[in-house]
Design a protein around this motif. Sequence first.
Motif, PDB file in Angstrom:
ATOM      1  N   LEU A 152      79.331 -58.753  74.329  1.00  0.00           N
ATOM      2  CA  LEU A 152      80.509 -58.604  73.471  1.00  0.00           C
ATOM      3  C   LEU A 152      80.300 -57.499  72.437  1.00  0.00           C
ATOM      4  O   LEU A 152      81.225 -56.736  72.126  1.00  0.00           O
ATOM      5  N   GLU A 153      79.102 -57.403  71.918  1.00  0.00           N
ATOM      6  CA  GLU A 153      78.812 -56.395  70.891  1.00  0.00           C
ATOM      7  C   GLU A 153      78.738 -54.983  71.467  1.00  0.00           C
ATOM      8  O   GLU A 153      79.088 -54.018  70.791  1.00  0.00           O
ATOM      9  N   ASN A 154      78.308 -54.845  72.731  1.00  0.00           N
ATOM     10  CA  ASN A 154      77.994 -53.515  73.263  1.00  0.00           C
ATOM     11  C   ASN A 154      78.930 -53.026  74.358  1.00  0.00           C
ATOM     12  O   ASN A 154      78.938 -51.833  74.653  1.00  0.00           O
ATOM     13  N   VAL A 155      79.695 -53.927  74.962  1.00  0.00           N
ATOM     14  CA  VAL A 155      80.594 -53.525  76.046  1.00  0.00           C
ATOM     15  C   VAL A 155      82.032 -53.406  75.551  1.00  0.00           C
ATOM     16  O   VAL A 155      82.760 -52.496  75.949  1.00  0.00           O
ATOM     17  N   TYR A 156      82.449 -54.303  74.669  1.00  0.00           N
ATOM     18  CA  TYR A 156      83.828 -54.314  74.171  1.00  0.00           C
ATOM     19  C   TYR A 156      83.880 -53.673  72.787  1.00  0.00           C
ATOM     20  O   TYR A 156      82.915 -53.729  72.022  1.00  0.00           O
ATOM     21  N   ASP A 157      85.007 -53.063  72.465  1.00  0.00           N
ATOM     22  CA  ASP A 157      85.123 -52.313  71.217  1.00  0.00           C
ATOM     23  C   ASP A 157      85.393 -53.197  70.018  1.00  0.00           C
ATOM     24  O   ASP A 157      85.052 -52.847  68.903  1.00  0.00           O
ATOM     25  N   ASN A 158      86.018 -54.333  70.254  1.00  0.00           N
ATOM     26  CA  ASN A 158      86.224 -55.290  69.168  1.00  0.00           C
ATOM     27  C   ASN A 158      86.554 -56.637  69.797  1.00  0.00           C
ATOM     28  O   ASN A 158      87.093 -56.697  70.909  1.00  0.00           O
ATOM     29  N   TYR A 159      86.208 -57.692  69.103  1.00  0.00           N
ATOM     30  CA  TYR A 159      86.491 -59.016  69.652  1.00  0.00           C
ATOM     31  C   TYR A 159      86.555 -60.040  68.528  1.00  0.00           C
ATOM     32  O   TYR A 159      86.005 -59.844  67.442  1.00  0.00           O
TER      33      TYR A 159
END
Length: 746
Positions: free
Chosen positions: A95-102
Amino acid sequence: MNQAEKQILDLSERLRYIEDIFGNRENANVALLRSKLNDFKKNQSSLDAGQIKRHLSSLQDLFHFLENKLEKELTPMDRVRIVRHPQRISLKDILENVYDNYTEIGGQDEYSIDPAMIIARAYITRKVGKKIYKQPVMVIGQEKGHGQEFRNGGSVKPWGNAKALEYMKVAETENIPVHTYIFTPGAFPIEDYPGAAQQIAKNIYTMAGLKVPVIAVISEGGSGGAEAIGLADTRIMMSHGYYSVISPEGAAAIEGRLRGGARATPELVDRCAQQLKITAQDNLRMGYIDRILQEPPLGARSEHFDFFKKLRQEVILATDEVILSVRGFKLFRAIALRKLNNPNIYVRWGLSPKSMERLTWQRYQKFRSYSLKYLVDRTATWHKVITKINEVNWSIYSFLRYEFLGRHQRKITHLAEDVQGEVQAVFGRIMNKGSEIIKKIPGFKKEQENTCQLTTLSSWEPGITWDEHCRYISPQANQDRTITCPNSSKFGCLDLWIPDLFSDFAGVCSNCGHHFPMEYEWYLFNVFDSRSIREFNSRIESSNPLEFDGLDNKIIQAQKKTGHKSSCMTFEASIKGVRVVVAMLMAGFRGGSVGLAEGEKFIQAAETAKRKHLPFLAYVHGTAGIRIQEGTNGVIQMPRCTLAVRRYLESGGLYLVLYDTNSYAGPVASFLGCSPYQFAVRSANIGFAGPGVIMETTGQDIEPHYHKAFMTLSRGHIQGIWDRREIRDNLHQSLMTMGGEFLYYR
């Protein structure tokens, strides 16, 4: 801490990681790394800064070289240790490194949501030319963390899977893709509401018809826990991951017949891991994943940022491909994505209603084709041709009778019923007025009404009684002795004479109603109408697709013992004149376990019921779960059969499930547990895992009646408990009340 100390610490951590992966196995390369690093530490104090720098550079090169070399020596069990290691990447890292925000949805602790399951609403930013797009996605997956005990190693409890299901439906409402990440050794085996088996069944059933793209990424895919979020349009597997019907340790315990907490030898565990064909390469070759995502040597860890870039690109491309495969307007974009591997081509991730229909149909076809190349069907060619012709004829008849003519007939019937109701209302008023006038005529006597008509709601249907119907006598009745009921100390039951118990009493204690086990033949002769059973697909037989040691002989023995080719018998029959299609799992054949043959027969039974517009009954004389020796070929039957059941139900079918004896694991957690109408014979035990498995995996000692039918009923997993002697009547009543006049179309 200076730079040299940091490098030494880093190398020490890398060595410890390598030693953990290779376990107690002696390896010359690991020994060399250990020796070189220890020598450097001993001599470090005598070296100057320049020498330390040169030695560290040399050591790093050696580590890099030997890690690549060790990568080629990994065994399947080494890969299992990689995905279980605390340094393995986790869902939070992704979640921290693949998606831009969550934004994570739900709480962080046991009281609000299971911490082994994470749900997050995220988005991916894509720059195409000068324009920037933010594409939303629902991310769902198990969280093992980096050694946090409260996450339970990624073993999700029922309410964690329930939360995942809730947000899959939210994603469908919002028309956004779902990305699932599988990091689990298996589901947490408890039956507390909503129950492990029942909740997994609900998840699989819902995912079968989810109208948005689903992309699954597999790291550790353990059995039902993986299937709870694993039914996807594209399945990507990390190169060091594993996907299996059971853990290697669990398989070794079963193969070694271990009891009382005994541990399998490392050699047996390694052999089972090898034979189960659990690696990414094995699953790609068998066709159960779509592609492999290559990891760094010895597995992806939190510091491997290049891997996260590859993963990001892979999930974007996979989502784009699924969208374009069902969208009408795609032109050259699909070709560009596949051939050029270009993620900078914009694809909108929303679907139209027509595209959604194509998506679910494409998903069904994909899973329907799984494992067929390993199917053993010894049906004669001429018989297959006749069967296919009959199927085509039935399809044409069904279309004309139920789709073409039936649709118009229903409209006319409904109109006629409305007109008739209006006419009855008008004439009813006229007749009432006329009746009142006649009663006022002098000398009129009201006739005595029939007392029976006033006091009887309905008349019993004439037919054969219990005693007249019973034609099968259990072999157990040949024993000339008495038996003591297990409840005798509690209810004062007298000893029962075995010939009476297993003939006249149908294996039921005449005092307390305790049900003794009965053979499946008893049900064939005593539930269905005489000479009404017509078996089909009897030549599809269980096999050994993984060439697992000893399985061929075990199958041959089971076939000789039962006279059947597999543990599933499929047939058409009648119950008091009502025609039904039945799939029966027989406990006498390898515990009623389900493999490729059984799954395929179940699917074909559901398709036959759909084609002929007949009710579908699954009678579970007993099932021990998925046949572990078939590996992924077995576990894939969970989504395959569920997809067939969903397609049958959506077409208007009536699907009933009746459990008996012991019914556990994969089948209950998928194609059986998804039925809206589930019942149990009083003798049934129903659950996700048996007492021994629960003790081994959770350390919890469950109460003796934990899996009994009445406990299952109290938890809401089944809808009723039936006496064995009343099954025929109850099934007929269920068919007539739940199916009604049409028995198929609701």
